[in-house]
Design an enzyme around this catalytic site. Structure first.
Site, PDB file in Angstrom:
ATOM      1  N   CYS A  74      77.806  -9.134 -86.343  1.00  0.00           N
ATOM      2  CA  CYS A  74      78.568  -9.500 -85.148  1.00  0.00           C
ATOM      3  C   CYS A  74      78.800  -8.259 -84.273  1.00  0.00           C
ATOM      4  O   CYS A  74      79.094  -7.183 -84.766  1.00  0.00           O
ATOM      5  CB  CYS A  74      79.920 -10.072 -85.545  1.00  0.00           C
ATOM      6  SG  CYS A  74      79.767 -11.726 -86.189  1.00  0.00           S
ATOM      7  N   ARG A  76      77.252 -18.900 -89.457  1.00  0.00           N
ATOM      8  CA  ARG A  76      76.950 -17.747 -90.308  1.00  0.00           C
ATOM      9  C   ARG A  76      77.963 -17.646 -91.448  1.00  0.00           C
ATOM     10  O   ARG A  76      77.656 -17.116 -92.506  1.00  0.00           O
ATOM     11  CB  ARG A  76      77.015 -16.449 -89.502  1.00  0.00           C
ATOM     12  CG  ARG A  76      75.934 -16.301 -88.461  1.00  0.00           C
ATOM     13  CD  ARG A  76      75.969 -14.950 -87.809  1.00  0.00           C
ATOM     14  NE  ARG A  76      75.994 -13.895 -88.814  1.00  0.00           N
ATOM     15  CZ  ARG A  76      76.176 -12.611 -88.506  1.00  0.00           C
ATOM     16  NH1 ARG A  76      76.348 -12.255 -87.258  1.00  0.00           N
ATOM     17  NH2 ARG A  76      76.193 -11.692 -89.445  1.00  0.00           N
ATOM     18  N   LYS A 121      82.326 -15.466 -98.332  1.00  0.00           N
ATOM     19  CA  LYS A 121      81.037 -14.997 -97.784  1.00  0.00           C
ATOM     20  C   LYS A 121      80.864 -13.506 -98.024  1.00  0.00           C
ATOM     21  O   LYS A 121      79.792 -13.057 -98.457  1.00  0.00           O
ATOM     22  CB  LYS A 121      80.974 -15.276 -96.284  1.00  0.00           C
ATOM     23  CG  LYS A 121      79.846 -14.522 -95.567  1.00  0.00           C
ATOM     24  CD  LYS A 121      79.832 -14.731 -94.080  1.00  0.00           C
ATOM     25  CE  LYS A 121      80.753 -13.848 -93.319  1.00  0.00           C
ATOM     26  NZ  LYS A 121      80.251 -12.514 -92.957  1.00  0.00           N
ATOM     27  N   ASN A 122      81.904 -12.719 -97.763  1.00  0.00           N
ATOM     28  CA  ASN A 122      81.748 -11.265 -97.814  1.00  0.00           C
ATOM     29  C   ASN A 122      81.715 -10.708 -99.231  1.00  0.00           C
ATOM     30  O   ASN A 122      81.263  -9.590 -99.444  1.00  0.00           O
ATOM     31  CB  ASN A 122      82.820 -10.586 -96.960  1.00  0.00           C
ATOM     32  CG  ASN A 122      82.585 -10.875 -95.478  1.00  0.00           C
ATOM     33  OD1 ASN A 122      81.483 -11.280 -95.086  1.00  0.00           O
ATOM     34  ND2 ASN A 122      83.600 -10.724 -94.668  1.00  0.00           N
ATOM     35  N   ARG A 147      79.940  -0.120 -85.312  1.00  0.00           N
ATOM     36  CA  ARG A 147      79.636  -0.403 -86.719  1.00  0.00           C
ATOM     37  C   ARG A 147      78.650   0.600 -87.322  1.00  0.00           C
ATOM     38  O   ARG A 147      77.543   0.263 -87.741  1.00  0.00           O
ATOM     39  CB  ARG A 147      79.142  -1.843 -86.860  1.00  0.00           C
ATOM     40  CG  ARG A 147      80.113  -2.800 -86.191  1.00  0.00           C
ATOM     41  CD  ARG A 147      79.923  -4.210 -86.546  1.00  0.00           C
ATOM     42  NE  ARG A 147      80.458  -4.493 -87.880  1.00  0.00           N
ATOM     43  CZ  ARG A 147      80.402  -5.720 -88.391  1.00  0.00           C
ATOM     44  NH1 ARG A 147      79.844  -6.696 -87.737  1.00  0.00           N
ATOM     45  NH2 ARG A 147      80.899  -5.934 -89.599  1.00  0.00           N
ATOM     46  N   ASP A 179      89.593  -9.896 -89.578  1.00  0.00           N
ATOM     47  CA  ASP A 179      88.808 -11.136 -89.467  1.00  0.00           C
ATOM     48  C   ASP A 179      89.672 -12.342 -89.137  1.00  0.00           C
ATOM     49  O   ASP A 179      89.152 -13.437 -88.930  1.00  0.00           O
ATOM     50  CB  ASP A 179      88.032 -11.416 -90.769  1.00  0.00           C
ATOM     51  CG  ASP A 179      86.923 -10.422 -90.954  1.00  0.00           C
ATOM     52  OD1 ASP A 179      86.335 -10.386 -92.045  1.00  0.00           O
ATOM     53  OD2 ASP A 179      86.642  -9.651 -90.018  1.00  0.00           O
TER      54      ASP A 179
HETATM   55  C1  EPZ Z   1      83.069  -5.992 -93.556  1.00  0.00           C
HETATM   56  O1  EPZ Z   1      82.329  -5.358 -92.509  1.00  0.00           O
HETATM   57  C2  EPZ Z   1      82.985  -7.476 -93.261  1.00  0.00           C
HETATM   58  N1  EPZ Z   1      81.594  -7.880 -93.243  1.00  0.00           N
HETATM   59  C3  EPZ Z   1      83.621  -7.763 -91.898  1.00  0.00           C
HETATM   60  O2  EPZ Z   1      83.660  -9.176 -91.764  1.00  0.00           O
HETATM   61  C4  EPZ Z   1      85.063  -7.261 -91.892  1.00  0.00           C
HETATM   62  O3  EPZ Z   1      85.586  -7.432 -90.600  1.00  0.00           O
HETATM   63  C5  EPZ Z   1      85.094  -5.781 -92.271  1.00  0.00           C
HETATM   64  O4  EPZ Z   1      84.437  -5.593 -93.557  1.00  0.00           O
HETATM   65  C6  EPZ Z   1      86.516  -5.263 -92.397  1.00  0.00           C
HETATM   66  O5  EPZ Z   1      87.220  -6.020 -93.346  1.00  0.00           O
HETATM   67  C7  EPZ Z   1      80.964  -8.059 -94.435  1.00  0.00           C
HETATM   68  O6  EPZ Z   1      81.546  -7.871 -95.490  1.00  0.00           O
HETATM   69  C8  EPZ Z   1      79.527  -8.503 -94.363  1.00  0.00           C
HETATM   70  P1  EPZ Z   1      83.970  -1.763 -92.597  1.00  0.00           P
HETATM   71  P2  EPZ Z   1      81.974  -3.780 -92.626  1.00  0.00           P
HETATM   72  O7  EPZ Z   1      82.895  -0.894 -93.100  1.00  0.00           O
HETATM   73  O8  EPZ Z   1      81.729  -3.456 -94.047  1.00  0.00           O
HETATM   74  C9  EPZ Z   1      84.153   1.881 -89.586  1.00  0.00           C
HETATM   75  C10 EPZ Z   1      83.190 -11.234 -90.823  1.00  0.00           C
HETATM   76  O9  EPZ Z   1      83.641 -11.802 -89.826  1.00  0.00           O
HETATM   77  N2  EPZ Z   1      83.027   2.422 -90.359  1.00  0.00           N
HETATM   78  O10 EPZ Z   1      85.154  -2.067 -93.463  1.00  0.00           O
HETATM   79  O11 EPZ Z   1      80.957  -3.472 -91.614  1.00  0.00           O
HETATM   80  C11 EPZ Z   1      83.759   0.636 -88.806  1.00  0.00           C
HETATM   81  O12 EPZ Z   1      83.195   1.001 -87.562  1.00  0.00           O
HETATM   82  C12 EPZ Z   1      82.833  -9.780 -90.746  1.00  0.00           C
HETATM   83  O13 EPZ Z   1      83.012 -11.783 -91.944  1.00  0.00           O
HETATM   84  C13 EPZ Z   1      82.603   3.723 -90.103  1.00  0.00           C
HETATM   85  O14 EPZ Z   1      83.137   4.399 -89.222  1.00  0.00           O
HETATM   86  O15 EPZ Z   1      83.366  -3.161 -92.160  1.00  0.00           O
HETATM   87  C14 EPZ Z   1      85.076  -0.065 -88.638  1.00  0.00           C
HETATM   88  O16 EPZ Z   1      85.767   0.502 -87.554  1.00  0.00           O
HETATM   89  C15 EPZ Z   1      83.080  -9.199 -89.362  1.00  0.00           C
HETATM   90  N3  EPZ Z   1      81.575   4.225 -90.827  1.00  0.00           N
HETATM   91  C16 EPZ Z   1      85.832   0.270 -89.937  1.00  0.00           C
HETATM   92  O17 EPZ Z   1      85.147   1.400 -90.500  1.00  0.00           O
HETATM   93  C17 EPZ Z   1      80.946   3.508 -91.812  1.00  0.00           C
HETATM   94  O18 EPZ Z   1      80.016   4.035 -92.458  1.00  0.00           O
HETATM   95  C18 EPZ Z   1      85.806  -0.846 -90.955  1.00  0.00           C
HETATM   96  O19 EPZ Z   1      84.448  -1.193 -91.179  1.00  0.00           O
HETATM   97  C19 EPZ Z   1      81.389   2.190 -92.051  1.00  0.00           C
HETATM   98  C20 EPZ Z   1      82.432   1.672 -91.319  1.00  0.00           C
END
Ligand code: EPZ
Length: 430
Positions: free
Chosen positions: A117, A397, A22-23, A122, A305
């Site tokens: 979610c 989803r 999905k991702n 985020r 995840d």
């Molecule tokens: C992706 O979310 C996935 N979603 C998430 O999967 C997954 O948990 C996550 O990556 C981590 O692997 C999709 O790909 C659609 P991040 P994303 O940016 O991109 C912080 C699922 O269940 N951060 O890697 O939003 C953030 O707060 C979902 O399929 C910042 O601080 O995750 C978090 O603490 C849930 N600033 C950490 O980084 C930013 O600009 C990791 O977030 C971006 C992120």
């Protein structure tokens, strides 16, 4: 309101086929609009999030044709609008990928702030930092993110946190910027690599994806391609833990074992047997799970995840376990639901102390988010008695045909929408 109704106690036995990731799919769908030529995407999962993104793409003039359930043909040569403020798009996190795609192609993008979610704040500050480093003017107002640039010029970008979304988004925009971009402290998840491979199949010049330094040489334009999405390692991991908690024996087909290494390692620590083949693996769980400890980390560490799934399995282990969530700040909401089933878990900040119990008992529970919802289904499959799971749209989803796949492994689970269906299920399975 649709629910799952589940009678626990059956070990999961048999074979299950994993769908496309999905991702990876969400980012690749968005990236496909970066060319005016036709793109064919195969092994696309048929889940709510991908279908919502496709609708949002169509709302700005992208032509999307389903060649079959898991293959789409995309043509983005007639995009009429660079603003996506679609009602549905606000519900998914991956809407932000349309920013990187439209900014890269048209130097102009406006997308509703992302949803997704509720597992933490985020933010998207790192996405914005990257776009600004490439020369874009980025503003947030009226619930929309607007990114515009006269020119996009490559730059040396150091991410303050390891972020999958920002790594992919910056890689997309930089692919059509002038000159070289280096992304330091990049995320290394398999889906980051999949998006880089997809972009390179369109004529981009990206090296180093899968390491923490990604080098991109901007190109003039991208061309059409045909591409197949990698298997979903989180769907695979979810079925692995479902086998573990139900003392099952399942063969999981269409996986890349390397992507599952941290999950396999934990399951072996917990006393399961895992046999790996080229594109499938077999997991057997025959005794009470051994207690262990786990901390979620960016890839190749144990994935966030999979945190609800391992914590749920450990809730039936033979001892005390410490589960630490280091990525998101609010990813233990499912614990309250497990407590209703007799689990003994104490959450302190970003750590859960899990005291294993012999048996969970069925209860009415509610999915708080996508992966937690899948974990609660796992708990119900292992519990004694009948459970109902509410808010299953979260689960839909990201999991295609979840009840059907579980039923094919011997689970007693049905999707119902009325109380009388639950009574009928109780009588039929009682
Ligand atoms: C992706 O979310 C996935 N979603 C998430 O999967 C997954 O948990 C996550 O990556 C981590 O692997 C999709 O790909 C659609 P991040 P994303 O940016 O991109 C912080 C699922 O269940 N951060 O890697 O939003 C953030 O707060 C979902 O399929 C910042 O601080 O995750 C978090 O603490 C849930 N600033 C950490 O980084 C930013 O600009 C990791 O977030 C971006 C992120």
């Amino acid at each position: 309101m649709e629910q799952y109704v589940i009678r626990g106690g059956n070990p999961l036995v048999g074979e299950v086929e994993i769908g496309g990731a999905k991702n990876a799919a969400l980012a690749i769908l968005a990236t496909a609009v970066m060319t005016d030529e036709t793109v064919i995407i195969e092994n696309l999962p048929d889940v709510r999030d991908t279908n919502v993104l496709i609708k949002a793409m169509e709302s700005i003039g992208v032509v999307v044709e389903h060649l079959d359930r898991h293959t789409v043909k995309i043509n983005a040569s007639m995009i009429t609008d660079h603003t996506i403020d679609d009602l549905y798009i606000k519900k998914i996190r991956a809407s932000y990928y349309m920013l990187g795609a439209l900014l890269g192609k048209y130097r102009d993008a406006e997308v509703a702030l992302p949803g997704g979610c509720n597992i933490g704040s985020r933010p998207i500050d790192q996405h914005i930092k990257g776009f600004r480093a490439l020369g874009a003017d980025v503003r947030i107002s009226r619930g929309l993110v607007t990114a515009q640039a006269e020119r996009l010029t490559g730059n040396h970008i150091y991410l303050d946190v390891v972020t999958v979304g920002a790594t992919i988004n910056i890689m997309m925009a930089a692919s059509l910027a002038e000159g070289k971009t280096i992304i330091e402290n990049a995320a290394k998840e398999p889906h980051v690599v999949d998006v880089a491979n997809f972009l390179n199949s369109m004529g981009a010049n990206i090296k180093g994806a899968g390491t923490d330094v990604i080098r991109i040489k901007g190109v003039e334009k991208l061309h059409g391609t045909t591409y197949s999405i990698i298997p979903d390692q989180i769907e695979a991991g979810t079925f692995m833990f479902a086998a573990a908690i139900t003392k099952g024996d399942i063969t999981i087909k269409n996986v890349i074992p390397k992507h599952l290494e941290s999950i396999t390692a934990k399951l072996i620590e917990m006393g399961c047997e895992v046999e790996e083949f080229d594109d499938q693996l077999r997991i057997v769980s025959s005794k009470t799970l051994r207690h262990t400890h786990v901390k979620t980390l960016p890839y190749p560490g144990f994935p966030t995840d999979m945190q609800p799934q391992i914590a749920t399995a450990l809730a039936t282990s033979d001892g005390t376990c410490v589960v630490t969530e280091s990525i998101f700040e609010n990813r233990f909401k499912y614990v309250d639901e497990l407590l209703k089933m007799g689990a003994v878990i104490k959450v302190e900040g970003n750590t859960a102390i899990v005291e294993g119990v012999n048996r969970l008992t069925g209860a009415p529970i509610t999915a708080p988010d996508l992966r937690a919802g899948a974990a609660l289904v796992m708990a119900a499959l292992a519990a004694e008695g009948v459970s109902t799971v509410d808010d299953i749209y979260y689960i839909e989803r990201g999991y295609e045909d979840f009840p059907e796949k579980l039923r094919s492994l011997g689970a007693q689970i049905e999707k119902v929408s009325a109380e009388r269906d639950i009574q009928k299920f109780r009588l039929k399975t009682g």
